[in-house]
Scaffold this motif. Structure first.
Motif, PDB file in Angstrom:
ATOM      1  N   HIS A  38     -42.654 -25.072 -16.020  1.00  0.00           N
ATOM      2  CA  HIS A  38     -41.698 -26.061 -16.533  1.00  0.00           C
ATOM      3  C   HIS A  38     -40.532 -26.227 -15.564  1.00  0.00           C
ATOM      4  CE1 HIS A  38     -38.897 -28.212 -19.121  1.00  0.00           C
ATOM      5  NE2 HIS A  38     -38.006 -27.263 -18.888  1.00  0.00           N
ATOM      6  N   ILE A  39     -40.002 -25.114 -15.097  1.00  0.00           N
ATOM      7  CA  ILE A  39     -38.872 -25.184 -14.161  1.00  0.00           C
ATOM      8  C   ILE A  39     -39.301 -25.890 -12.881  1.00  0.00           C
ATOM      9  CG2 ILE A  39     -37.211 -23.824 -12.836  1.00  0.00           C
ATOM     10  CD1 ILE A  39     -37.416 -21.662 -14.992  1.00  0.00           C
ATOM     11  N   ALA A  40     -40.486 -25.536 -12.388  1.00  0.00           N
ATOM     12  CA  ALA A  40     -40.981 -26.166 -11.161  1.00  0.00           C
ATOM     13  C   ALA A  40     -41.160 -27.670 -11.353  1.00  0.00           C
ATOM     14  CB  ALA A  40     -42.296 -25.523 -10.729  1.00  0.00           C
ATOM     15  N   SER A  41     -41.573 -28.091 -12.562  1.00  0.00           N
ATOM     16  CA  SER A  41     -41.811 -29.514 -12.809  1.00  0.00           C
ATOM     17  C   SER A  41     -40.541 -30.342 -12.722  1.00  0.00           C
ATOM     18  CB  SER A  41     -42.453 -29.706 -14.191  1.00  0.00           C
ATOM     19  OG  SER A  41     -41.492 -29.617 -15.233  1.00  0.00           O
ATOM     20  N   LEU A  42     -39.391 -29.695 -12.860  1.00  0.00           N
ATOM     21  CA  LEU A  42     -38.122 -30.417 -12.772  1.00  0.00           C
ATOM     22  C   LEU A  42     -37.788 -30.790 -11.334  1.00  0.00           C
ATOM     23  CD1 LEU A  42     -35.975 -28.228 -15.203  1.00  0.00           C
ATOM     24  CD2 LEU A  42     -37.019 -30.451 -15.692  1.00  0.00           C
ATOM     25  N   GLY A  43     -38.238 -29.965 -10.388  1.00  0.00           N
ATOM     26  CA  GLY A  43     -37.917 -30.216  -8.990  1.00  0.00           C
ATOM     27  C   GLY A  43     -36.635 -29.557  -8.529  1.00  0.00           C
ATOM     28  N   VAL A  44     -36.200 -28.486  -9.226  1.00  0.00           N
ATOM     29  CA  VAL A  44     -34.983 -27.785  -8.815  1.00  0.00           C
ATOM     30  C   VAL A  44     -35.281 -26.880  -7.622  1.00  0.00           C
ATOM     31  CG1 VAL A  44     -34.062 -27.866 -11.148  1.00  0.00           C
ATOM     32  CG2 VAL A  44     -35.352 -25.847 -10.417  1.00  0.00           C
ATOM     33  N   ARG A 347     -28.446 -39.513 -20.039  1.00  0.00           N
ATOM     34  CA  ARG A 347     -28.814 -40.095 -18.742  1.00  0.00           C
ATOM     35  C   ARG A 347     -27.586 -40.303 -17.858  1.00  0.00           C
ATOM     36  NH1 ARG A 347     -32.307 -40.542 -22.195  1.00  0.00           N
ATOM     37  NH2 ARG A 347     -34.516 -40.990 -21.885  1.00  0.00           N
ATOM     38  N   GLN A 348     -26.497 -40.718 -18.457  1.00  0.00           N
ATOM     39  CA  GLN A 348     -25.301 -40.902 -17.642  1.00  0.00           C
ATOM     40  C   GLN A 348     -24.825 -39.573 -17.049  1.00  0.00           C
ATOM     41  OE1 GLN A 348     -21.203 -41.995 -19.246  1.00  0.00           O
ATOM     42  NE2 GLN A 348     -21.723 -43.803 -18.018  1.00  0.00           N
ATOM     43  N   ALA A 349     -24.827 -38.526 -17.852  1.00  0.00           N
ATOM     44  CA  ALA A 349     -24.416 -37.218 -17.354  1.00  0.00           C
ATOM     45  C   ALA A 349     -25.325 -36.762 -16.218  1.00  0.00           C
ATOM     46  CB  ALA A 349     -24.420 -36.194 -18.484  1.00  0.00           C
ATOM     47  N   ALA A 350     -26.632 -36.981 -16.365  1.00  0.00           N
ATOM     48  CA  ALA A 350     -27.568 -36.603 -15.301  1.00  0.00           C
ATOM     49  C   ALA A 350     -27.286 -37.387 -14.027  1.00  0.00           C
ATOM     50  CB  ALA A 350     -29.000 -36.828 -15.758  1.00  0.00           C
ATOM     51  N   ILE A 448     -34.918 -38.412 -11.705  1.00  0.00           N
ATOM     52  CA  ILE A 448     -33.714 -38.500 -10.883  1.00  0.00           C
ATOM     53  C   ILE A 448     -33.635 -37.353  -9.881  1.00  0.00           C
ATOM     54  CG2 ILE A 448     -32.117 -37.247 -12.409  1.00  0.00           C
ATOM     55  CD1 ILE A 448     -30.059 -39.503 -11.738  1.00  0.00           C
ATOM     56  N   LEU A 449     -34.179 -36.190 -10.229  1.00  0.00           N
ATOM     57  CA  LEU A 449     -34.230 -35.090  -9.259  1.00  0.00           C
ATOM     58  C   LEU A 449     -35.132 -35.444  -8.085  1.00  0.00           C
ATOM     59  CD1 LEU A 449     -34.185 -32.081 -11.687  1.00  0.00           C
ATOM     60  CD2 LEU A 449     -32.864 -32.160  -9.579  1.00  0.00           C
ATOM     61  N   SER A 450     -36.274 -36.030  -8.353  1.00  0.00           N
ATOM     62  CA  SER A 450     -37.177 -36.445  -7.281  1.00  0.00           C
ATOM     63  C   SER A 450     -36.540 -37.542  -6.429  1.00  0.00           C
ATOM     64  CB  SER A 450     -38.490 -36.928  -7.885  1.00  0.00           C
ATOM     65  OG  SER A 450     -39.350 -37.450  -6.891  1.00  0.00           O
ATOM     66  N   TRP A 451     -35.951 -38.514  -7.091  1.00  0.00           N
ATOM     67  CA  TRP A 451     -35.299 -39.628  -6.388  1.00  0.00           C
ATOM     68  C   TRP A 451     -34.161 -39.125  -5.499  1.00  0.00           C
ATOM     69  CZ3 TRP A 451     -30.161 -41.077  -7.377  1.00  0.00           C
ATOM     70  CH2 TRP A 451     -29.744 -42.268  -6.798  1.00  0.00           C
ATOM     71  N   ARG A 452     -33.384 -38.185  -6.011  1.00  0.00           N
ATOM     72  CA  ARG A 452     -32.236 -37.652  -5.267  1.00  0.00           C
ATOM     73  C   ARG A 452     -32.666 -37.026  -3.946  1.00  0.00           C
ATOM     74  NH1 ARG A 452     -29.430 -32.689  -5.058  1.00  0.00           N
ATOM     75  NH2 ARG A 452     -27.143 -32.884  -4.930  1.00  0.00           N
ATOM     76  N   LYS A 453     -33.787 -36.322  -3.965  1.00  0.00           N
ATOM     77  CA  LYS A 453     -34.246 -35.650  -2.742  1.00  0.00           C
ATOM     78  C   LYS A 453     -34.575 -36.648  -1.632  1.00  0.00           C
ATOM     79  CE  LYS A 453     -36.292 -31.618  -5.075  1.00  0.00           C
ATOM     80  NZ  LYS A 453     -35.470 -30.566  -4.456  1.00  0.00           N
ATOM     81  N   LEU A 506     -30.768 -52.835  -7.953  1.00  0.00           N
ATOM     82  CA  LEU A 506     -30.542 -51.597  -8.682  1.00  0.00           C
ATOM     83  C   LEU A 506     -31.587 -50.558  -8.321  1.00  0.00           C
ATOM     84  CD1 LEU A 506     -29.697 -52.917 -12.272  1.00  0.00           C
ATOM     85  CD2 LEU A 506     -28.097 -51.902 -10.630  1.00  0.00           C
ATOM     86  N   GLU A 507     -31.129 -49.344  -8.036  1.00  0.00           N
ATOM     87  CA  GLU A 507     -32.054 -48.225  -7.863  1.00  0.00           C
ATOM     88  C   GLU A 507     -32.714 -47.913  -9.215  1.00  0.00           C
ATOM     89  OE1 GLU A 507     -33.000 -46.254  -5.226  1.00  0.00           O
ATOM     90  OE2 GLU A 507     -31.977 -47.620  -3.844  1.00  0.00           O
ATOM     91  N   PRO A 508     -33.926 -47.381  -9.194  1.00  0.00           N
ATOM     92  CA  PRO A 508     -34.674 -47.194 -10.449  1.00  0.00           C
ATOM     93  C   PRO A 508     -34.047 -46.211 -11.427  1.00  0.00           C
ATOM     94  CG  PRO A 508     -35.816 -46.167  -8.600  1.00  0.00           C
ATOM     95  CD  PRO A 508     -34.725 -46.999  -8.013  1.00  0.00           C
ATOM     96  N   VAL A 509     -33.129 -45.378 -10.985  1.00  0.00           N
ATOM     97  CA  VAL A 509     -32.503 -44.426 -11.901  1.00  0.00           C
ATOM     98  C   VAL A 509     -31.334 -45.040 -12.656  1.00  0.00           C
ATOM     99  CG1 VAL A 509     -33.190 -42.409 -10.551  1.00  0.00           C
ATOM    100  CG2 VAL A 509     -31.000 -43.532 -10.072  1.00  0.00           C
TER     101      VAL A 509
END
Length: 543
Positions: A38-44, A347-350, A448-453, A506-509
């Motif tokens: 689960h943690i790995a699936s987040l992309g942290v 979503r805004q906080a993320a 958003i984690l994937s997009w950020r990278k 607009l970016e997708p996030v």
């Protein structure tokens, strides 16, 4: 990459509440291993483990009785080694809490130190004689209420405890204490650990003259729930000697390339200032976080002011921003008054935490949009909550177990009785339920984690704020020839923001945002990320 931590995302696991593998109602290392996917699936990039070392658990592990053993409640050193191995195989680093400003009173060091005034560890803790009238040596107060001094009959002296009476403070003015703490750190680094989250990093040193603290200049017109909040803690913590000690910590970490440190700065008056001081240059801590974004303030001026204050004057240090952790009310509850929809606020906080300049700290359950749990007095375990109830309900509400499976007893956390209850509001937001919903908060975090990278500007790029009126926060992130403009409506009412001199896409996030010519229409808690050529574009605000 030795600086993976710079702009990295750190996921805090609170082991007691993550996953129980043996039915005793308390999460453990084997449970964490079972949920690593689960943690790995987040992309942290990294996991931060809250305390797992041996402890009587008076403060849920933040009272250590043996720094070099895993508490049997959580497993064994072998379990720890397996966790490190499995996490590394998934490309995830692991850091752990290092709680060394104080120990448990059951630690052998304290047993020896308290036995007499003449032994090899007599000055390993902070001891002081009583005043002639028997009162403590000064007015220092404990975070958990009452005096920070406790009388010890064997030594006929007071000892210092910034927290519980069972958490005596180590004396970092003694070089032997510093050496012993470095040995503890070396022990874990040798086992493959990737670094440390340093608990109460500004509490290590006290004023050697034991001068009393002055009163706090202003209490905002409200009486304090906790008298601790009535003092300016000028002498009981945040002392200048701390900087040289942190250099020793960094020198040790430098012997283990790729490791990192993140210090917890607990100082309401000097939070960002100490973050800057403790991370400046290349010979102190890698990162620090404070409580500046862990409170109720939710304004553009607040977010902008703290970030700009940290980076003022081309500061070379590095922050790690967090919105929630195990010590504070979850941000979904703290900031709910500024929102009409938990869906939008999550979503805004993320989007905000992922686009500010700095590294990111995420607390378990944040990816689910968990609210603070409503804990009854009879369910309390936190000593702070028991002391200050009901005005301060303590920290149990943010520490309740992770909800994993829909319809399962205790949401799949345990087959036994959980140490804290799984409330309905959390169970309804289970990982299983959100995995199946492409529009869930969980899947937005993954997106958003994937997009950020894929955007270097967001990982290590510069930040420049635009002048906007409340409740709009806007800034540019830049690196190389591609900039991103990030705009947030920190309110529950629609706002329109004009973006001039750029072609809008607009970016997708982006969320709750729409284009209208050269303007952005941001719905309640709307957020938009817009690509822009380097150095171009202006932002103006209109209601």
């Amino acid at each position: 990459m030795t600086e993976w931590w710079r702009g990295g995302v750190i996921y805090q696991v609170y082991p007691r509440s993550f996953q129980d593998s043996n039915g005793d109602g308390v999460g453990d290392l084997a449970g964490i291993i079972d949920r690593l996917d689960h943690i790995a699936s987040l992309g942290v990039d990294c996991i931060w483990l809250s305390p797992i070392t041996q402890s009587p658990q008076a403060d849920m592990g933040y009272d250590v009785s043996d720094y070099m053993q895993v508490d049997p409640l959580f497993g064994s050193l072998r379990d720890f080694d397996v966790l490190i191995e499995r996490a590394h195989a998934l490309g995830i680093k692991v850091i752990m809490d290092q709680v060394v400003s104080h120990t448990s009173d059951q630690h052998p060091w304290f047993a020896e130190s308290s036995f007499s005034r003449e032994n090899t560890k007599a000055d390993w803790y902070v001891w002081a004689d009583a005043n002639p009238d028997g009162t403590p040596p000064n007015n220092w107060l404990s975070v958990f209420g009452g005096s920070a001094w406790e009388w010890h009959t064997a030594r006929k002296q007071y000892y210092l405890h910034n927290f519980l009476t069972s958490q005596p403070d180590l004396n970092f003015h003694n070089p032997k204490v510093q050496d012993a703490v470095l040995d503890v750190m070396r022990f874990w680094l040798d086992r493959g650990l990737d670094g440390f989250r340093l608990d109460t990093v500004n509490y290590y040193f006290h004023d050697a003259k034991l001068r009393s603290n002055p009163p706090l200049a202003a209490l905002n017109g409200k009486p304090a729930v906790n008298p601790y909040d009535m003092q300016s803690h000028r002498f009981s913590k945040s002392q200048p000697e701390n900087v040289d000690w942190l250099r020793k910590v960094r020198a040790l970490l430098n012997d283990y390339p790729g490791t990192t440190t993140v210090g917890e700065v607990g100082d309401d008056e000097r939070g960002v200032e100490l973050m800057r001081q403790y991370t400046s240059g290349s010979d102190l801590l890698h990162m620090c976080y404070s409580f500046d974004f862990l409170g109720p303030k939710f304004t553009a001026a607040h977010f902008r002011g703290k970030v700009e204050a940290f980076f003022a004057g081309g500061e070379t240090g590095w922050p790690c921003w967090s919105f929630s952790n195990h010590d504070v009310i979850r941000h979904m509850t703290r900031w709910a008054p500024h929102s009409v929809s938990a869906h939008d606020l999550a979503r805004q906080a993320a989007a905000l935490i992922m686009t500010l300049k700095g590294s990111v700290g995420l607390y378990q359950g944040e990816e689910l949009g968990l609210p603070e749990a409503d804990i009854l007095y009879e369910e309390l375990t936190d000593p702070r909550g028991k002391r200050f109830w009901p005005e301060d309900k303590g920290r149990d509400g943010c520490r309740t177990p992770m909800p994993w499976e829909h319809g399962m007893l205790h949401a799949g956390f345990t087959t036994g009785t959980p140490w804290l209850p799984v409330k309905h509001a959390a169970a309804a937001l289970s990982v299983e339920t959100q995995n199946a919903d492409p529009n869930s908060t969980l899947n937005y975090y993954r997106q958003i984690l994937s997009w950020r990278k894929s955007h270097p500007a967001l990982v290590t790029g510069d930040i420049q704020f635009f002048d906007t009126d409340e409740p709009v926060l806007a800034y540019r992130r830049s690196a190389g020839n591609k900039d991103l403009i990030c705009v947030f409506n920190l309110s529950a009412e629609e706002r329109t923001v004009a973006l001039n001199d750029i072609e809008l896409t607009l970016e997708p996030v982006s969320h709750n945002a729409a284009l209208d010519g050269s303007s952005l229409v941001l719905g309640p808690n709307g957020s938009a990320v817009v690509p822009a050529p380097a150095g171009e574009g202006k932002v103006s605000y209109s209601a």
